[in-house]
Design an enzyme around this catalytic site. Structure first.
Site, PDB file in Angstrom:
ATOM      1  N   ARG A 109      39.640  41.770  51.042  1.00  0.00           N
ATOM      2  CA  ARG A 109      38.654  41.022  50.242  1.00  0.00           C
ATOM      3  C   ARG A 109      39.194  39.641  49.868  1.00  0.00           C
ATOM      4  NH1 ARG A 109      36.265  44.873  45.760  1.00  0.00           N
ATOM      5  NH2 ARG A 109      38.283  44.671  44.760  1.00  0.00           N
ATOM      6  N   ARG A 142      46.782  51.629  43.104  1.00  0.00           N
ATOM      7  CA  ARG A 142      45.489  51.871  42.436  1.00  0.00           C
ATOM      8  C   ARG A 142      44.853  53.162  42.963  1.00  0.00           C
ATOM      9  NH1 ARG A 142      42.426  46.370  43.413  1.00  0.00           N
ATOM     10  NH2 ARG A 142      40.660  47.396  42.430  1.00  0.00           N
ATOM     11  N   ARG A 176      42.636  38.319  44.962  1.00  0.00           N
ATOM     12  CA  ARG A 176      42.986  38.847  43.634  1.00  0.00           C
ATOM     13  C   ARG A 176      44.374  39.479  43.659  1.00  0.00           C
ATOM     14  NH1 ARG A 176      38.107  42.730  41.680  1.00  0.00           N
ATOM     15  NH2 ARG A 176      39.825  44.044  41.030  1.00  0.00           N
ATOM     16  N   ARG A 184      37.415  56.331  33.412  1.00  0.00           N
ATOM     17  CA  ARG A 184      38.432  56.533  34.445  1.00  0.00           C
ATOM     18  C   ARG A 184      39.435  57.602  34.044  1.00  0.00           C
ATOM     19  NH1 ARG A 184      37.820  50.912  36.729  1.00  0.00           N
ATOM     20  NH2 ARG A 184      39.135  50.713  38.555  1.00  0.00           N
ATOM     21  N   LYS A 230      31.368  50.703  44.206  1.00  0.00           N
ATOM     22  CA  LYS A 230      30.713  50.954  42.913  1.00  0.00           C
ATOM     23  C   LYS A 230      30.075  49.678  42.370  1.00  0.00           C
ATOM     24  CE  LYS A 230      34.451  52.425  40.750  1.00  0.00           C
ATOM     25  NZ  LYS A 230      35.437  52.242  41.833  1.00  0.00           N
TER      26      LYS A 230
HETATM   27  P1  AMP Z   1      37.942  47.319  38.813  1.00  0.00           P
HETATM   28  O1  AMP Z   1      37.368  45.959  38.950  1.00  0.00           O
HETATM   29  O2  AMP Z   1      36.953  48.341  38.269  1.00  0.00           O
HETATM   30  O3  AMP Z   1      38.626  47.800  40.056  1.00  0.00           O
HETATM   31  O4  AMP Z   1      39.077  47.212  37.669  1.00  0.00           O
HETATM   32  C1  AMP Z   1      40.190  46.362  37.834  1.00  0.00           C
HETATM   33  C2  AMP Z   1      41.325  46.812  36.941  1.00  0.00           C
HETATM   34  O5  AMP Z   1      40.904  46.781  35.565  1.00  0.00           O
HETATM   35  C3  AMP Z   1      41.794  48.250  37.154  1.00  0.00           C
HETATM   36  O6  AMP Z   1      42.735  48.349  38.210  1.00  0.00           O
HETATM   37  C4  AMP Z   1      42.431  48.548  35.801  1.00  0.00           C
HETATM   38  O7  AMP Z   1      43.689  47.904  35.645  1.00  0.00           O
HETATM   39  C5  AMP Z   1      41.472  47.861  34.841  1.00  0.00           C
HETATM   40  N1  AMP Z   1      40.370  48.777  34.434  1.00  0.00           N
HETATM   41  C6  AMP Z   1      39.037  48.634  34.707  1.00  0.00           C
HETATM   42  N2  AMP Z   1      38.324  49.643  34.181  1.00  0.00           N
HETATM   43  C7  AMP Z   1      39.220  50.436  33.543  1.00  0.00           C
HETATM   44  C8  AMP Z   1      39.098  51.677  32.825  1.00  0.00           C
HETATM   45  N3  AMP Z   1      37.911  52.276  32.647  1.00  0.00           N
HETATM   46  N4  AMP Z   1      40.235  52.209  32.319  1.00  0.00           N
HETATM   47  C9  AMP Z   1      41.430  51.612  32.480  1.00  0.00           C
HETATM   48  N5  AMP Z   1      41.618  50.478  33.159  1.00  0.00           N
HETATM   49  C10 AMP Z   1      40.519  49.884  33.704  1.00  0.00           C
END
Ligand code: AMP
Length: 226
Positions: free
Chosen positions: A135, A178, A167, A96, A21
């Site tokens: 990664r 996740r 990370r 989400r 994404k």
């Molecule tokens: P991402 O980089 O999009 O994979 O986001 C990393 C982490 O940020 C996720 O595993 C969640 O802990 C938090 N996060 C990001 N976007 C959201 C969202 N829309 N709702 C809730 N938690 C989020």
């Protein structure tokens, strides 16, 4: 930017962690002059600046859990309010949950806008785990993958020689949780948007350029075929 006075398009990229994404969101936004709004990036920025919100979010993120809806919705509204109404937006990693999707509808409706298209990027779980758990990133921003795009010397950046970072939420156990969170809380959004006729599915396993072409074709269509 789209025509002055016309409300800008709002596109959502939906899909499990690791499906691409972020990569596709950046490309799509760049090619169309839209804003790329990644809630993951907004949270990581908040964490780096040491803000209270960033500190609150950190524990959830490190465990691979979702940050509470009210925090996320507040962040997104702030970001939307900072953009002109005519500015197209591509959301990456948001919404989400159904609660977030409804809050997005509410925020857009205030401006007479709605979600124009939702692209569901799909890939098999084994590939996703390798993509995320493999990664590694350099402090200079370059991203490697130990399976698909390894550095020449293990653990070190080809460009700067600095040690690569992994990370906390990219560790294999966290990746599995996740993905479980995605299946439970986020996957139901596909039905939510399908019912409105705005959902299109995209194969996320191919080559980055080919996926970008598929994304562009869908975004340019006036209607999503049933
Ligand atoms: P991402 O980089 O999009 O994979 O986001 C990393 C982490 O940020 C996720 O595993 C969640 O802990 C938090 N996060 C990001 N976007 C959201 C969202 N829309 N709702 C809730 N938690 C989020």
């Amino acid at each position: 930017m789209e025509g002055a006075g016309m409300p800008g398009s709002v596109v959502v990229l939906l899909g499990p962690p690791g499906v691409g994404k972020g990569t596709q969101g950046v490309r799509l936004a760049r090619s169309r002059g839209w804003a790329h709004v990644s809630t993951g990036d907004l949270l990581r920025d908040a964490r780096e600046t040491g803000s209270e919100l960033g500190c609150q979010a950190q524990a959830y993120m490190d465990r691979g859990e979702l940050v509470p809806d009210d925090v996320i919705v507040g962040l997104v509204k702030e970001r939307l309010n900072s953009l002109p109404q005519s500015q197209g937006v591509v959301f990456d990693g948001f919404p989400r949950t159904i609660v977030q999707a409804e809050a997005l509808d509410g925020a857009l409706a205030d401006d007479g806008r709605r979600v124009s298209r939702v692209l569901l990027l799909e890939a098999g779980e084994e590939l996703l785990v390798k993509r995320i758990a493999g990664r590694r990133s350099s402090p200079n921003g370059r991203v490697y993958n130990v399976y698909f795009d390894p550095p020449e010397r293990e653990g070190l950046c080809d460009e700067t020689g600095e040690p690569l970072l992994h990370r906390a939420d990219d560790q294999p156990e966290t990746v599995r949780s996740r993905l479980a969170v995605y299946r439970k809380a986020t996957a139901p959004l596909a039905d939510f948007y399908q019912r409105r006729g705005v959902l299109a599915r995209v194969d996320g396993e191919g080559e980055i350029g080919a996926i970008h072409e598929a994304v562009q074709t869908i975004v340019q269509k006036k209607q999503v075929r049933p």
